[in-house]
Structures are given as C-alpha cells and as structure tokens.
Write an enzyme that holds these catalytic residues in place. Structure first.
Site, PDB file in Angstrom:
ATOM      1  N   GLY A  20       0.781  -1.233   0.000  1.00  0.00           N
ATOM      2  CA  GLY A  20       0.000   0.000   0.000  1.00  0.00           C
ATOM      3  C   GLY A  20       0.808   1.275   0.000  1.00  0.00           C
ATOM      4  O   GLY A  20       0.337   2.310   0.481  1.00  0.00           O
ATOM      5  N   ASN A  78       1.537   3.026  -2.676  1.00  0.00           N
ATOM      6  CA  ASN A  78       0.800   3.947  -3.561  1.00  0.00           C
ATOM      7  C   ASN A  78      -0.454   4.477  -2.863  1.00  0.00           C
ATOM      8  O   ASN A  78      -0.806   5.646  -3.004  1.00  0.00           O
ATOM      9  CB  ASN A  78       0.439   3.264  -4.882  1.00  0.00           C
ATOM     10  CG  ASN A  78       1.601   3.282  -5.854  1.00  0.00           C
ATOM     11  OD1 ASN A  78       1.901   4.313  -6.445  1.00  0.00           O
ATOM     12  ND2 ASN A  78       2.271   2.143  -6.009  1.00  0.00           N
ATOM     13  N   MET A 115      -3.655  -7.152  -7.172  1.00  0.00           N
ATOM     14  CA  MET A 115      -3.014  -8.242  -7.916  1.00  0.00           C
ATOM     15  C   MET A 115      -4.014  -9.298  -8.383  1.00  0.00           C
ATOM     16  O   MET A 115      -3.709 -10.496  -8.395  1.00  0.00           O
ATOM     17  CB  MET A 115      -1.917  -8.874  -7.035  1.00  0.00           C
ATOM     18  CG  MET A 115      -0.832  -7.894  -6.619  1.00  0.00           C
ATOM     19  SD  MET A 115      -0.029  -7.053  -8.000  1.00  0.00           S
ATOM     20  CE  MET A 115       0.991  -8.385  -8.611  1.00  0.00           C
ATOM     21  N   ARG A 116      -5.179  -8.874  -8.798  1.00  0.00           N
ATOM     22  CA  ARG A 116      -6.147  -9.799  -9.400  1.00  0.00           C
ATOM     23  C   ARG A 116      -6.455  -9.331 -10.808  1.00  0.00           C
ATOM     24  O   ARG A 116      -6.622  -8.116 -11.033  1.00  0.00           O
ATOM     25  CB  ARG A 116      -7.474  -9.822  -8.612  1.00  0.00           C
ATOM     26  CG  ARG A 116      -7.368 -10.253  -7.190  1.00  0.00           C
ATOM     27  CD  ARG A 116      -6.977 -11.693  -7.014  1.00  0.00           C
ATOM     28  NE  ARG A 116      -7.900 -12.634  -7.628  1.00  0.00           N
ATOM     29  CZ  ARG A 116      -7.628 -13.931  -7.817  1.00  0.00           C
ATOM     30  NH1 ARG A 116      -6.455 -14.420  -7.442  1.00  0.00           N
ATOM     31  NH2 ARG A 116      -8.504 -14.725  -8.377  1.00  0.00           N
ATOM     32  N   ILE A 117      -6.545 -10.273 -11.716  1.00  0.00           N
ATOM     33  CA  ILE A 117      -6.967  -9.938 -13.075  1.00  0.00           C
ATOM     34  C   ILE A 117      -8.475  -9.712 -13.048  1.00  0.00           C
ATOM     35  O   ILE A 117      -9.228 -10.537 -12.513  1.00  0.00           O
ATOM     36  CB  ILE A 117      -6.595 -11.072 -14.056  1.00  0.00           C
ATOM     37  CG1 ILE A 117      -5.072 -11.144 -14.169  1.00  0.00           C
ATOM     38  CG2 ILE A 117      -7.237 -10.850 -15.418  1.00  0.00           C
ATOM     39  CD1 ILE A 117      -4.559 -12.302 -14.982  1.00  0.00           C
ATOM     40  N   LEU A 118      -8.899  -8.581 -13.582  1.00  0.00           N
ATOM     41  CA  LEU A 118     -10.321  -8.215 -13.532  1.00  0.00           C
ATOM     42  C   LEU A 118     -11.023  -8.626 -14.825  1.00  0.00           C
ATOM     43  O   LEU A 118     -10.429  -8.642 -15.897  1.00  0.00           O
ATOM     44  CB  LEU A 118     -10.456  -6.710 -13.313  1.00  0.00           C
ATOM     45  CG  LEU A 118     -10.001  -6.232 -11.930  1.00  0.00           C
ATOM     46  CD1 LEU A 118      -9.816  -4.714 -11.914  1.00  0.00           C
ATOM     47  CD2 LEU A 118     -10.998  -6.657 -10.850  1.00  0.00           C
ATOM     48  N   HIS A 158       1.358   0.654 -13.485  1.00  0.00           N
ATOM     49  CA  HIS A 158       2.105  -0.553 -13.866  1.00  0.00           C
ATOM     50  C   HIS A 158       3.590  -0.214 -13.909  1.00  0.00           C
ATOM     51  O   HIS A 158       3.985   0.751 -14.567  1.00  0.00           O
ATOM     52  CB  HIS A 158       1.636  -1.060 -15.233  1.00  0.00           C
ATOM     53  CG  HIS A 158       2.321  -2.333 -15.617  1.00  0.00           C
ATOM     54  ND1 HIS A 158       1.972  -3.555 -15.064  1.00  0.00           N
ATOM     55  CD2 HIS A 158       3.351  -2.583 -16.453  1.00  0.00           C
ATOM     56  CE1 HIS A 158       2.773  -4.482 -15.562  1.00  0.00           C
ATOM     57  NE2 HIS A 158       3.605  -3.922 -16.404  1.00  0.00           N
ATOM     58  N   GLU A 174      -8.045  -5.435 -21.988  1.00  0.00           N
ATOM     59  CA  GLU A 174      -6.737  -6.023 -22.299  1.00  0.00           C
ATOM     60  C   GLU A 174      -5.798  -5.811 -21.112  1.00  0.00           C
ATOM     61  O   GLU A 174      -5.553  -4.657 -20.709  1.00  0.00           O
ATOM     62  CB  GLU A 174      -6.173  -5.332 -23.550  1.00  0.00           C
ATOM     63  CG  GLU A 174      -4.923  -5.983 -24.072  1.00  0.00           C
ATOM     64  CD  GLU A 174      -4.295  -5.178 -25.214  1.00  0.00           C
ATOM     65  OE1 GLU A 174      -3.130  -5.411 -25.511  1.00  0.00           O
ATOM     66  OE2 GLU A 174      -4.985  -4.283 -25.767  1.00  0.00           O
ATOM     67  N   ASP A 203      -3.103  -4.821 -18.749  1.00  0.00           N
ATOM     68  CA  ASP A 203      -2.032  -3.810 -18.839  1.00  0.00           C
ATOM     69  C   ASP A 203      -1.959  -3.196 -20.241  1.00  0.00           C
ATOM     70  O   ASP A 203      -0.909  -2.683 -20.652  1.00  0.00           O
ATOM     71  CB  ASP A 203      -0.659  -4.410 -18.464  1.00  0.00           C
ATOM     72  CG  ASP A 203      -0.622  -4.918 -17.024  1.00  0.00           C
ATOM     73  OD1 ASP A 203      -1.290  -4.322 -16.172  1.00  0.00           O
ATOM     74  OD2 ASP A 203       0.072  -5.919 -16.768  1.00  0.00           O
TER      75      ASP A 203
HETATM   76  C1  GRF Z   1       3.686  -1.213  -7.414  1.00  0.00           C
HETATM   77  O1  GRF Z   1       4.975  -1.377  -7.922  1.00  0.00           O
HETATM   78  C2  GRF Z   1       2.697  -1.146  -8.541  1.00  0.00           C
HETATM   79  O2  GRF Z   1       3.200  -0.540  -9.697  1.00  0.00           O
HETATM   80  C3  GRF Z   1       2.423  -2.587  -8.819  1.00  0.00           C
HETATM   81  O3  GRF Z   1       2.406  -3.196  -7.565  1.00  0.00           O
HETATM   82  C4  GRF Z   1       3.212  -2.437  -6.658  1.00  0.00           C
HETATM   83  C5  GRF Z   1       2.351  -2.063  -5.490  1.00  0.00           C
HETATM   84  O4  GRF Z   1       3.084  -1.461  -4.455  1.00  0.00           O
HETATM   85  N1  GRF Z   1       1.214  -2.736  -9.588  1.00  0.00           N
HETATM   86  P1  GRF Z   1       2.321  -0.800  -3.226  1.00  0.00           P
HETATM   87  O5  GRF Z   1       1.394  -1.869  -2.646  1.00  0.00           O
HETATM   88  O6  GRF Z   1       1.557   0.383  -3.739  1.00  0.00           O
HETATM   89  O7  GRF Z   1       3.407  -0.429  -2.278  1.00  0.00           O
END
Ligand code: GRF
Length: 221
Positions: A17, A19, A95-98, A114, A148, A150
């Site tokens: 988390g 981001n 981290m799930r494909i939607l 990404h 599609e 990413d």
């Molecule tokens: C980031 O590198 C993002 O680009 C990728 O997963 C990572 C998530 O990091 N999709 P965080 O959970 O935001 O620290």
C-alpha cells in the site's frame, strides 16, 4: 460530479500500500481534490489495510478465495464500489486480473499503475525483465484499464535510468518513487475533468495523449 466538488476515490489494493499512502498524503496535502471513500483489499493480510485504518479511512476486505469464480468476485467488488458512490477507482497494487463484470461498469474511471514503460513488459516481474533485456532505462506507466491486461491507453509515464549493479529490488525502489508522484497527478487530471477515455483513446485537455503517455520529465509540471 459537481464542478469543484471533492471526488470520491475507491482504492483497491492487495499488499503493502505505498501507492495508497501516496494518495492518502495527496488528499491530506491538497494535491488531490478528493477523499478516499473506501480502501478494498482482496487479501485480508494486506498491510495497506492498516495504513487506511490509521488514516481513518473505511476499509473492506473481499477475499477472492470465498468466491466460486472470477466473475462472482468481480460482481461483489463492483457492488461494493458502487455502494460507496466512488467517482474514480484506483488500482494500487491490486493483484487480481479483472473481468468485464468489474471493468465495464467503471470504464473511463478506472486507473492502474504498472511498473514498466508500457507497452514493454505487461504482466509480472517487470524490473527483472528490463534488467535481463539490458534496457538502459525503466519506469512506470499510469493507464486507463480496459479489457486487455495492462493494455489500456497510457496516461503518463516516468522514466528512471538503469544503473550498473542494479538488481530488481534496487530498480523497483527507484521506480516506485516515481509511481508515488505520477499516480496522484493523473488522478487529479481525471477529477478536474481534464482526462477522458473515448473509443479512440485517451485525451488530456481535448488533445490525444501519445501512445506511451505524457512524459512526466518534460511535460507534467
Ligand atoms: C507497485 O509497484 C505497482 O506498480 C504494482 O504493484 C506495486 C504495489 O506497491 N502494480 P504498493 O502496494 O503500492 O506499495
């Protein structure tokens, strides 16, 4: 959304988390004219849930393992985001494909970050792949999410050099600093009405965005 109103963001996570933290800080610091209405994780152990709770933000865990299919999980996820009346959905290390069950209802207001210079390296292990290819630079892309993986139209990219002796970890650490800068910036463009997704691609201020996104180094100030 009424002009000037604070947007409601739903942020979807699976892990650390960082981001999410950048969004919490951007909302608190006035960089983003928005509030986070909910943080949703598919992973009950995601550390980001604690960051959200510490900031007084509503959290919700929808564990994908409790659902018989991707479609059923995505339908539950979409119902939760709708219930929270989110204006914009931010995938932040989700981290799930939607599937279309989630993507279609939020098309045009669903963003992802990404960790590569798309269209290079969709999918996983982006930093190692950039090192293995001998790329002189790496980076990050914020893009609209489409069906599609990413592959939705890029909005903004930031580049970093690959340095001698880099490992996937040192490169990731350099890239993520840029993620934290460009992702809230792209979200602010969206909530201020500057960013659109149409059938012909992504637009900023009515101008088509280049195929690899706006270059943060040159244009994003
Ligand atoms: C980031 O590198 C993002 O680009 C990728 O997963 C990572 C998530 O990091 N999709 P965080 O959970 O935001 O620290």
């Amino acid at each position: 959304m009424k002009p000037g109103a604070r947007a409601r963001l739903a942020i979807l996570i699976s892990g650390r988390g960082s981001n999410l933290q950048a969004f919490i800080d951007a909302c608190a610091g006035g960089v983003l004219n928005a509030d986070i209405c909910v943080v949703i994780s598919n992973n009950p152990a995601a550390a980001g849930l604690e960051r959200a709770a510490a900031a007084g933000i509503a959290t919700c865990c929808i564990d994908h393992r409790s659902f018989a299919s991707r479609d059923a999980f995505d339908t539950a996820l979409a119902a939760e985001v709708s219930r929270r009346q989110a204006d914009l959905v931010i995938l932040a290390g989700f981290m799930r494909i939607l599937t279309p069950a989630f993507i279609t209802p939020f098309s045009g207001r669903l963003l992802n970050v990404h960790p590569s210079l798309l269209p290079r390296y969709p999918g996983l292990h982006t930093h190692q792949r950039a090192l293995d290819a001998g790329d002189p630079e790496a980076g990050v892309t914020v893009h609209f999410v489409t069906l599609e993986l990413d592959g939705g139209p890029p909005i903004i990219q930031a580049r970093v050099p690959v340095l001698p002796g880099d490992t996937a970890q040192t490169l990731a650490a350099r890239v993520i600093e840029k993620e934290h800068l460009i992702y809230p910036l792209a979200a602010q463009w969206h909530i201020s009405g500057r960013l659109q997704l149409t059938d012909t691609g992504a637009y900023l201020d009515g101008e088509p965005i280049p195929a690899t996104g706006i270059d943060y180094q040159e244009n994003a100030h």
